[in-house]
Design an enzyme around this catalytic site. Structure first.
Site, PDB file in Angstrom:
ATOM      1  N   SER A 146       0.833  -1.206   0.000  1.00  0.00           N
ATOM      2  CA  SER A 146       0.000   0.000   0.000  1.00  0.00           C
ATOM      3  C   SER A 146       0.865   1.252   0.000  1.00  0.00           C
ATOM      4  O   SER A 146       2.013   1.234   0.480  1.00  0.00           O
ATOM      5  CB  SER A 146      -0.846  -0.034   1.287  1.00  0.00           C
ATOM      6  OG  SER A 146      -1.373   1.237   1.573  1.00  0.00           O
ATOM      7  N   TYR A 159      -0.818  -0.492  10.598  1.00  0.00           N
ATOM      8  CA  TYR A 159      -1.097  -0.832   9.192  1.00  0.00           C
ATOM      9  C   TYR A 159       0.074  -0.426   8.299  1.00  0.00           C
ATOM     10  O   TYR A 159       0.595  -1.229   7.518  1.00  0.00           O
ATOM     11  CB  TYR A 159      -2.393  -0.146   8.739  1.00  0.00           C
ATOM     12  CG  TYR A 159      -2.715  -0.392   7.280  1.00  0.00           C
ATOM     13  CD1 TYR A 159      -3.107  -1.648   6.839  1.00  0.00           C
ATOM     14  CD2 TYR A 159      -2.611   0.631   6.338  1.00  0.00           C
ATOM     15  CE1 TYR A 159      -3.378  -1.885   5.499  1.00  0.00           C
ATOM     16  CE2 TYR A 159      -2.891   0.409   5.001  1.00  0.00           C
ATOM     17  CZ  TYR A 159      -3.270  -0.849   4.581  1.00  0.00           C
ATOM     18  OH  TYR A 159      -3.546  -1.080   3.258  1.00  0.00           O
TER      19      TYR A 159
HETATM   20  N1  LIG Z   1      -8.755  -1.257  -0.967  1.00  0.00           N
HETATM   21  C1  LIG Z   1      -7.860  -0.285  -0.931  1.00  0.00           C
HETATM   22  O1  LIG Z   1      -8.171   0.910  -1.116  1.00  0.00           O
HETATM   23  C2  LIG Z   1      -6.412  -0.587  -0.674  1.00  0.00           C
HETATM   24  C3  LIG Z   1      -5.497   0.459  -0.658  1.00  0.00           C
HETATM   25  C4  LIG Z   1      -4.154   0.167  -0.459  1.00  0.00           C
HETATM   26  C5  LIG Z   1      -3.745  -1.136  -0.293  1.00  0.00           C
HETATM   27  N2  LIG Z   1      -4.661  -2.130  -0.293  1.00  0.00           N
HETATM   28  C6  LIG Z   1      -4.195  -3.499  -0.068  1.00  0.00           C
HETATM   29  O2  LIG Z   1      -4.835  -4.353  -0.991  1.00  0.00           O
HETATM   30  C7  LIG Z   1      -5.073  -5.631  -0.392  1.00  0.00           C
HETATM   31  C8  LIG Z   1      -6.526  -6.012  -0.585  1.00  0.00           C
HETATM   32  O3  LIG Z   1      -7.343  -5.060   0.017  1.00  0.00           O
HETATM   33  P1  LIG Z   1      -8.918  -5.172  -0.042  1.00  0.00           P
HETATM   34  O4  LIG Z   1      -9.418  -3.787   0.045  1.00  0.00           O
HETATM   35  O5  LIG Z   1      -9.354  -6.051  -1.166  1.00  0.00           O
HETATM   36  O6  LIG Z   1      -9.331  -5.845   1.340  1.00  0.00           O
HETATM   37  P2  LIG Z   1      -8.770  -6.971   2.323  1.00  0.00           P
HETATM   38  O7  LIG Z   1      -9.614  -6.893   3.522  1.00  0.00           O
HETATM   39  O8  LIG Z   1      -7.304  -6.836   2.476  1.00  0.00           O
HETATM   40  O9  LIG Z   1      -9.029  -8.323   1.545  1.00  0.00           O
HETATM   41  C9  LIG Z   1     -10.283  -8.911   1.492  1.00  0.00           C
HETATM   42  C10 LIG Z   1     -10.112 -10.403   1.297  1.00  0.00           C
HETATM   43  O10 LIG Z   1      -9.214 -10.947   2.275  1.00  0.00           O
HETATM   44  C11 LIG Z   1      -9.930 -11.863   3.130  1.00  0.00           C
HETATM   45  N3  LIG Z   1      -9.372 -11.727   4.479  1.00  0.00           N
HETATM   46  C12 LIG Z   1      -9.285 -10.614   5.235  1.00  0.00           C
HETATM   47  N4  LIG Z   1      -8.732 -10.897   6.425  1.00  0.00           N
HETATM   48  C13 LIG Z   1      -8.451 -12.224   6.420  1.00  0.00           C
HETATM   49  C14 LIG Z   1      -7.881 -13.121   7.365  1.00  0.00           C
HETATM   50  N5  LIG Z   1      -7.511 -12.714   8.588  1.00  0.00           N
HETATM   51  N6  LIG Z   1      -7.736 -14.415   7.008  1.00  0.00           N
HETATM   52  C15 LIG Z   1      -8.122 -14.839   5.796  1.00  0.00           C
HETATM   53  N7  LIG Z   1      -8.663 -14.048   4.864  1.00  0.00           N
HETATM   54  C16 LIG Z   1      -8.828 -12.749   5.170  1.00  0.00           C
HETATM   55  C17 LIG Z   1     -11.398 -11.438   2.995  1.00  0.00           C
HETATM   56  O11 LIG Z   1     -12.306 -12.473   3.278  1.00  0.00           O
HETATM   57  P3  LIG Z   1     -12.867 -12.701   4.790  1.00  0.00           P
HETATM   58  O12 LIG Z   1     -13.212 -11.362   5.330  1.00  0.00           O
HETATM   59  O13 LIG Z   1     -14.019 -13.614   4.613  1.00  0.00           O
HETATM   60  O14 LIG Z   1     -11.749 -13.350   5.534  1.00  0.00           O
HETATM   61  C18 LIG Z   1     -11.446 -11.107   1.512  1.00  0.00           C
HETATM   62  O15 LIG Z   1     -11.437 -12.272   0.723  1.00  0.00           O
HETATM   63  C19 LIG Z   1      -4.634  -5.507   1.066  1.00  0.00           C
HETATM   64  O16 LIG Z   1      -3.352  -6.049   1.223  1.00  0.00           O
HETATM   65  C20 LIG Z   1      -4.592  -4.001   1.323  1.00  0.00           C
HETATM   66  O17 LIG Z   1      -3.629  -3.652   2.280  1.00  0.00           O
HETATM   67  C21 LIG Z   1      -5.987  -1.888  -0.479  1.00  0.00           C
END
Ligand SMILES: NC(=O)c1ccc[n+]([C@@H]2O[C@H](COP(=O)([O-])OP(=O)(O)OC[C@H]3O[C@@H](n4cnc5c(N)ncnc54)[C@H](OP(=O)(O)O)[C@@H]3O)[C@@H](O)[C@H]2O)c1
Length: 262
Positions: A146, A159
């Site tokens: 990120s 984070y």
């Molecule tokens: N979205 C943004 O704006 C953004 C910005 C910068 C960086 N990122 C990075 O991009 C990545 C993806 O982000 P995202 O927004 O898609 O949301 P996320 O919450 O990181 O990912 C969602 C997915 O991960 C699973 N998950 C979350 N916690 C878990 C755990 N403890 N064990 C197993 N599975 C888990 C969720 O399913 P369950 O909840 O069912 O477990 C879901 O399938 C992350 O690494 C984040 O740091 C995102």
């Protein structure tokens, strides 16, 4: 169907955090390119429904594993569950922080769970899944990080620190494994249109603003697996930190102004 991904890296991919958001987009994109996928997440109904969608849309094999990646034995369990297949691409995606808050306003356990999921489990996955890739001389690993990794900032303490860990781990493994046939990419995301980001913005009352499309993010990352160490979503994907030569104090103050996940 474009099969170059599985031809190049191997027949199976794993998406850790693969049932919604960026991880779901990776799963679709990998399956569309001919890879069978193993999807890991905690909420079983969401995971199973998503797996059915991937099977129906792409005709590949899909395995699911309900695991909490912040639990100590989770990655070992994932390795056991996939020991009979060649995992050619590992995407460690789960990592978002749903609640942006000051360091002392969160429970210690919440911080520790975040560190377990975003650091310890990422390192363990790189070790357990990277070793057979290096031994085979082919494979790829994406560690999703990120813009919060670029500098410290208020309400970003744990984070941002975990995302900096992921960035440095990815870049270091790229440096060690280049020439081995194993590609490593540290994927630096900005605000992206996912359920997790919506929860952050809903809680803070911030407007949605401009959000990247997860499908675009996943497609571009898969197109650039060989262009590591780092791929930064945005205008200058192979450039450095957008904070440039700013001194650290100004960088931290700038990060603190947007005091939510970025
Ligand atoms: N979205 C943004 O704006 C953004 C910005 C910068 C960086 N990122 C990075 O991009 C990545 C993806 O982000 P995202 O927004 O898609 O949301 P996320 O919450 O990181 O990912 C969602 C997915 O991960 C699973 N998950 C979350 N916690 C878990 C755990 N403890 N064990 C197993 N599975 C888990 C969720 O399913 P369950 O909840 O069912 O477990 C879901 O399938 C992350 O690494 C984040 O740091 C995102």
């Amino acid at each position: 169907m474009n099969r170059t991904l599985s031809d190049k890296y191997g027949p199976w991919g794993v998406v850790a955090g693969g049932s919604d958001g960026v991880g779901a987009a990776f799963a679709h994109a990998m399956a569309a390119r001919g890879m069978n996928v193993v999807l890991v997440a905690r909420r079983i109904p969401v995971l199973e429904a998503f797996a059915d969608t991937v099977r129906a849309r792409h005709g590949v094999e899909v395995r699911t594993l309900a695991l909490d990646l912040s639990a100590p034995a989770a990655v070992a369990e994932l390795a056991r569950h996939t020991s009979d297949v060649e995992v050619g691409l590992f995407v460690y995606n789960a990592g978002g922080d749903d609640r942006s808050a000051a360091f002392l306003d969160k429970d210690l356990d919440t911080h520790l769970n975040l560190v377990n999921r975003n650091c310890t489990a990422v390192l363990e996955a790189a070790y357990r899944f990277g070793a057979p890739m290096v031994a085979r001389g082919r494979g790829a690993m994406v560690l999703v990080t990120s813009g919060a990794a670029w500098a410290g900032g208020a309400a970003l303490a744990a984070y941002g620190a975990t995302k900096a860990f992921d960035l440095i781990l990815a870049e270091s493994l790229w440096a060690e494994w280049r020439g081995s046939g194993v590609d490593v990419l540290g994927l630096v995301l900005g605000r992206t249109d996912t359920p997790s980001m919506h929860r952050v913005l809903d809680a803070s009352g911030e407007p949605l603003g401009e959000l990247a499309d997860p499908d675009d993010v996943a497609a571009v990352a898969l197109d650039h697996l060989s262009d590591g160490p780092t791929w930064i979503w945005g205008a200058n994907p192979t450039g450095g930190s957008p904070l440039g030569a700013m001194n650290r104090r100004d960088a931290v103050l700038a990060m603190s102004r947007g005091a939510s996940q970025a």
